[in-house]
Enzyme design. Structure first.
Site, PDB file in Angstrom:
ATOM      1  N   GLY A   1      39.929  37.307 -22.933  1.00 31.24           N
ATOM      2  CA  GLY A   1      40.193  36.186 -23.835  1.00 31.24           C
ATOM      3  C   GLY A   1      40.157  34.858 -23.120  1.00 31.24           C
ATOM      4  O   GLY A   1      40.030  34.787 -21.899  1.00 31.24           O
TER       5      GLY A   1
ATOM      6  N   GLY B   1      41.435  32.410 -21.286  1.00 27.46           N
ATOM      7  CA  GLY B   1      42.627  32.201 -20.460  1.00 27.46           C
ATOM      8  C   GLY B   1      42.737  30.771 -19.977  1.00 27.46           C
ATOM      9  O   GLY B   1      43.798  30.323 -19.544  1.00 27.46           O
TER      10      GLY B   1
ATOM     11  N   LYS C   1      37.292  23.689 -21.187  1.00 26.39           N
ATOM     12  CA  LYS C   1      37.508  24.662 -20.115  1.00 26.39           C
ATOM     13  C   LYS C   1      38.443  23.984 -19.119  1.00 26.39           C
ATOM     14  O   LYS C   1      38.138  22.880 -18.658  1.00 26.39           O
ATOM     15  CB  LYS C   1      36.162  24.992 -19.466  1.00 26.39           C
ATOM     16  CG  LYS C   1      36.167  26.201 -18.565  1.00 26.39           C
ATOM     17  CD  LYS C   1      34.728  26.617 -18.288  1.00 26.39           C
ATOM     18  CE  LYS C   1      34.661  27.727 -17.266  1.00 26.39           C
ATOM     19  NZ  LYS C   1      33.267  28.146 -17.042  1.00 26.39           N
TER      20      LYS C   1
ATOM     21  N   GLY D   1      45.322  28.509 -16.080  1.00 29.27           N
ATOM     22  CA  GLY D   1      44.592  27.896 -17.189  1.00 29.27           C
ATOM     23  C   GLY D   1      43.852  26.620 -16.818  1.00 29.27           C
ATOM     24  O   GLY D   1      43.323  25.929 -17.692  1.00 29.27           O
TER      25      GLY D   1
ATOM     26  N   ARG E   1      32.647  21.884 -23.207  1.00 31.72           N
ATOM     27  CA  ARG E   1      31.450  22.715 -23.336  1.00 31.72           C
ATOM     28  C   ARG E   1      30.990  22.740 -24.778  1.00 31.72           C
ATOM     29  O   ARG E   1      31.805  22.830 -25.697  1.00 31.72           O
ATOM     30  CB  ARG E   1      31.784  24.127 -22.843  1.00 31.72           C
ATOM     31  CG  ARG E   1      30.638  25.096 -22.922  1.00 31.72           C
ATOM     32  CD  ARG E   1      30.846  26.278 -22.006  1.00 31.72           C
ATOM     33  NE  ARG E   1      31.963  27.116 -22.407  1.00 31.72           N
ATOM     34  CZ  ARG E   1      32.421  28.134 -21.678  1.00 31.72           C
ATOM     35  NH1 ARG E   1      31.874  28.419 -20.508  1.00 31.72           N
ATOM     36  NH2 ARG E   1      33.422  28.865 -22.099  1.00 31.72           N
TER      37      ARG E   1
ATOM     38  N   ARG F   1      30.818  36.568 -27.598  1.00 28.14           N
ATOM     39  CA  ARG F   1      30.304  37.287 -26.433  1.00 28.14           C
ATOM     40  C   ARG F   1      30.160  38.767 -26.768  1.00 28.14           C
ATOM     41  O   ARG F   1      30.747  39.242 -27.746  1.00 28.14           O
ATOM     42  CB  ARG F   1      31.309  37.145 -25.272  1.00 28.14           C
ATOM     43  CG  ARG F   1      31.656  35.700 -24.963  1.00 28.14           C
ATOM     44  CD  ARG F   1      33.096  35.560 -24.465  1.00 28.14           C
ATOM     45  NE  ARG F   1      33.489  34.146 -24.366  1.00 28.14           N
ATOM     46  CZ  ARG F   1      33.384  33.424 -23.248  1.00 28.14           C
ATOM     47  NH1 ARG F   1      32.957  33.983 -22.143  1.00 28.14           N
ATOM     48  NH2 ARG F   1      33.726  32.154 -23.253  1.00 28.14           N
TER      49      ARG F   1
ATOM     50  N   ASP G   1      31.748  39.931 -20.814  1.00 27.12           N
ATOM     51  CA  ASP G   1      32.433  38.777 -21.411  1.00 27.12           C
ATOM     52  C   ASP G   1      31.690  37.482 -21.099  1.00 27.12           C
ATOM     53  O   ASP G   1      32.025  36.433 -21.654  1.00 27.12           O
ATOM     54  CB  ASP G   1      33.888  38.680 -20.915  1.00 27.12           C
ATOM     55  CG  ASP G   1      33.989  38.710 -19.404  1.00 27.12           C
ATOM     56  OD1 ASP G   1      33.488  39.673 -18.796  1.00 27.12           O
ATOM     57  OD2 ASP G   1      34.564  37.771 -18.820  1.00 27.12           O
ATOM     58  N   ASN G   2      30.691  37.558 -20.241  1.00 26.49           N
ATOM     59  CA  ASN G   2      29.911  36.369 -19.912  1.00 26.49           C
ATOM     60  C   ASN G   2      28.501  36.468 -20.474  1.00 26.49           C
ATOM     61  O   ASN G   2      27.584  35.818 -19.969  1.00 26.49           O
ATOM     62  CB  ASN G   2      29.856  36.172 -18.393  1.00 26.49           C
ATOM     63  CG  ASN G   2      31.224  35.821 -17.818  1.00 26.49           C
ATOM     64  OD1 ASN G   2      32.098  35.328 -18.531  1.00 26.49           O
ATOM     65  ND2 ASN G   2      31.421  36.082 -16.547  1.00 26.49           N
TER      66      ASN G   2
HETATM   67  P1  AMP Z   1      35.457  34.253 -15.698  1.00 29.98           P
HETATM   68  O1  AMP Z   1      35.394  35.022 -14.423  1.00 29.98           O
HETATM   69  O2  AMP Z   1      35.544  32.758 -15.515  1.00 29.98           O
HETATM   70  O3  AMP Z   1      34.392  34.639 -16.665  1.00 29.98           O
HETATM   71  O4  AMP Z   1      36.855  34.631 -16.364  1.00 29.98           O
HETATM   72  C1  AMP Z   1      37.250  35.935 -16.653  1.00 29.98           C
HETATM   73  C2  AMP Z   1      38.577  35.921 -17.364  1.00 29.98           C
HETATM   74  O5  AMP Z   1      39.582  35.326 -16.554  1.00 29.98           O
HETATM   75  C3  AMP Z   1      38.600  35.160 -18.677  1.00 29.98           C
HETATM   76  O6  AMP Z   1      39.450  35.813 -19.557  1.00 29.98           O
HETATM   77  C4  AMP Z   1      39.167  33.818 -18.267  1.00 29.98           C
HETATM   78  O7  AMP Z   1      39.764  33.142 -19.349  1.00 29.98           O
HETATM   79  C5  AMP Z   1      40.188  34.223 -17.230  1.00 29.98           C
HETATM   80  N1  AMP Z   1      40.469  33.149 -16.274  1.00 29.98           N
HETATM   81  C6  AMP Z   1      39.648  32.688 -15.309  1.00 29.98           C
HETATM   82  N2  AMP Z   1      40.238  31.690 -14.629  1.00 29.98           N
HETATM   83  C7  AMP Z   1      41.467  31.501 -15.165  1.00 29.98           C
HETATM   84  C8  AMP Z   1      42.550  30.626 -14.878  1.00 29.98           C
HETATM   85  N3  AMP Z   1      42.504  29.721 -13.911  1.00 29.98           N
HETATM   86  N4  AMP Z   1      43.657  30.737 -15.657  1.00 29.98           N
HETATM   87  C9  AMP Z   1      43.731  31.651 -16.638  1.00 29.98           C
HETATM   88  N5  AMP Z   1      42.746  32.496 -16.948  1.00 29.98           N
HETATM   89  C10 AMP Z   1      41.619  32.443 -16.215  1.00 29.98           C
HETATM   90 MG    MG Z   2      33.896  34.167 -18.424  1.00 28.33          MG
END
Ligand code: AMP
Ligand code: MG
Length: 501
Positions: free
Chosen positions: A88, A90, A111, A124, A174, A181, A253-254
């Site tokens: 989700g 995050g 973001k 976050g 963004r 996704r 998820d990407n």
């Molecule tokens: P990503 O690797 O950026 O595609 O993120 C994978 C998951 O980790 C997603 O659910 C993001 O929302 C969560 N996420 C990545 N970085 C953070 C962060 N700094 N704080 C909270 N959630 C994060």
């Molecule tokens: Mg991602």
């Protein structure tokens, strides 16, 4: 002020159970890093007003604009092959949707706007470096004609966030055709929540595949959705392969339903051609290596297919048979796009279907790649300088190949015979090739220099300059000659990229 800054028309936030209403965190001292005027205009927004202090407060998350319904979207995902039922947003937030000047629905999302119910252990937040990297690479992809999410703004928050070390914080805005996704479907499939799965699928069809609304049999319509996503992804990955782009973290998820490239984390462009190239520090197994990308896309689509099975046919065996047929077409679809794109790179006229000619052209392209691999030739320049051969300047190409140019010479003879068989003048073929093979890609060492200057010295000039270069990638400019070159061995050895999360 009476007119809203964004003429929001929100649908996703209305869909019950697909997201959670949430507010962006406020930040202490927002400051512009970059505002994308051209994109604001394309979206039909009041660019001058958005670029004012009012826009700054909104795009920093300090003032929620009129009509916004910020939500954190739920999704799951396979990360490096392992399933996480709950990821989700995050550190992202969907502010709302608008219709752009073409009438296309576009998401406006943050973001780095603070914790959400999906943040797990994370803060976050996002840091200036990764935010500027996403800005730069996404806008470079757009200029290269590759479907991508866009960047409307990058704003420094004035906060210090803690990663391996303390870093300046930032928020990126963004813009996406949607943020749906593969993992969005997996979220509801994993919970056996077929009702919400259907709501999501219907929404995705309405948003990206309205032509499928004419299919009256619902199961067939969802199968057609899978087919449409597979078609878009086959094209997208072929485009990546045609410019040497390595996404780096192709988790489910990407991967979007829209066919846009999303989530610029540890991505980078190849320099010396090697299909095993991996830059991401977290991809120790090379799962997301350059040459693995088509196979991984197909694997991800199989996960989408699994999630959609209950919608495709109530008889699960029949559903599997139907979905498998769609998935099995992926390699051919990808190959056809790959061939067309590489024909264009080589200045060859596409000869219709992938028949005997197609096989010969494919072999020609593959032989060049094999030679480039053997001789560690820069992928971008290796293609770009082919046109110089047609213009009577073969030395520009030969310079990339070092001393051993005999094999190249044989290949060039074959290629020129094929390229000029059409009877088209060499100079015209060369012009077409130069409109296809970029001179400028975001060179890894230049990206790092630009981000370092911004983060360490608050100096955005190298970023601005590089952004200008990579968003005008086909016109060679003598003033930018150095930016066309790969890094030196010292600059490129052991190059590593990071997610920056
Ligand atoms: P990503 O690797 O950026 O595609 O993120 C994978 C998951 O980790 C997603 O659910 C993001 O929302 C969560 N996420 C990545 N970085 C953070 C962060 N700094 N704080 C909270 N959630 C994060
Ligand atoms: Mg991602």
């Amino acid at each position: 002020m009476s007119t809203p800054l964004f003429p929001f028309d929100n649908r996703y936030a209305q869909l019950d159970g697909l997201s959670v209403p949430w507010q962006p965190a406020t930040v202490p001292a927002p400051r512009w890093l970059r505002f994308n005027h051209a994109l604001a205009e394309e979206l039909g927004l009041d660019a001058a007003r958005l670029a004012s202090d009012e826009g700054l407060a909104v795009l920093a998350g300090n003032r929620v604009p009129e009509g916004a319904q910020p939500v954190a979207q739920a999704y799951a995902g396979h990360q490096f092959g392992g399933f996480s039922p709950q990821l989700g947003d995050g550190r992202a937030l969907l502010l709302g949707e608008i219709l752009d000047l073409q009438g296309q629905r576009r998401d406006i999302a943050f973001k780095g706007s603070g914790r959400t119910p999906f943040s797990r252990g994370g803060d976050g937040k996002a840091a200036v470096g990764p935010v500027l990297r996403e800005y730069l690479i996404s806008e470079a992809m757009q200029a290269l004609g590759i479907p991508t999410t866009r960047t409307l703004a990058a704003i420094a928050t004035g906060e210090t966030i803690s990663r391996e070390r303390a870093l300046p914080g930032a928020i990126l805005t963004r813009v996406a055709a949607s943020h749906i996704r593969v993992g969005s479907f997996q979220f509801f499939a994993a919970r056996r929540d077929t009702e919400r799965l259907r709501v999501l699928a219907d929404h995705a069809i309405e948003r990206h595949d309205r032509d499928l609304l004419g299919i009256t049999e619902r199961g067939d319509r969802y199968l057609a959705l899978l087919d449409a996503v597979a078609a878009r992804q086959a094209k997208l990955i072929a485009l990546w392969m045609s410019v040497g782009f390595i996404h780096g973290v192709m988790n489910t998820d990407n991967m979007t339903i829209s066919g846009e490239t999303i989530d610029y984390g540890p991505c980078a462009f190849l320099e010396a051609y090697d299909p095993e190239t991996v830059f991401s520090s977290i991809d120790s197994q090379g799962r997301y290596a350059f040459g693995n990308q088509p196979g991984i896309a197909q694997w991800n689509l199989a996960r989408l297919a699994e999630a959609l099975l209950p919608l495709i046919d109530e008889d699960s065996e029949r559903a599997v048979v139907k979905a498998t047929e769609v998935l099995e077409r992926f390699p051919d679809r990808f190959s056809q796009h790959w061939l067309n794109l590489h024909r264009a790179k080589l200045g060859l006229r596409a000869g219709g279907a992938d028949g005997a000619d197609g096989e010969a052209d494919r072999a020609l392209a593959n032989d060049l790649l094999r030679l480039m691999h053997e001789h560690r030739v820069d992928f971008t320049l290796g293609f770009r300088r082919l046109s110089a051969v047609l213009r009577g300047r073969p030395d520009e190409l030969r310079a990339l190949w070092g001393d051993d140019t005999a094999a190249l010479g044989d290949w060039l003879v074959r290629w020129q015979a094929r390229a000029q068989a059409s009877g088209e003048p060499a100079a015209e073929i060369a012009d077409h090739m130069d409109a296809t093979n970029p001179v400028y890609i975001p060179r890894n060492h230049l990206v790092e220099n630009a981000l370092d200057a911004a983060v360490e010295a608050g100096d955005l000039k190298p970023f601005e300059r590089l952004l200008a270069i990579v968003t005008d990638p086909y016109t060679e400019r003598s003033a930018d000659a150095l930016a066309a070159l790969p890094g030196t061995p010292e600059q490129t050895r052991g190059y590593r990229t990071f997610c920056g999360t």
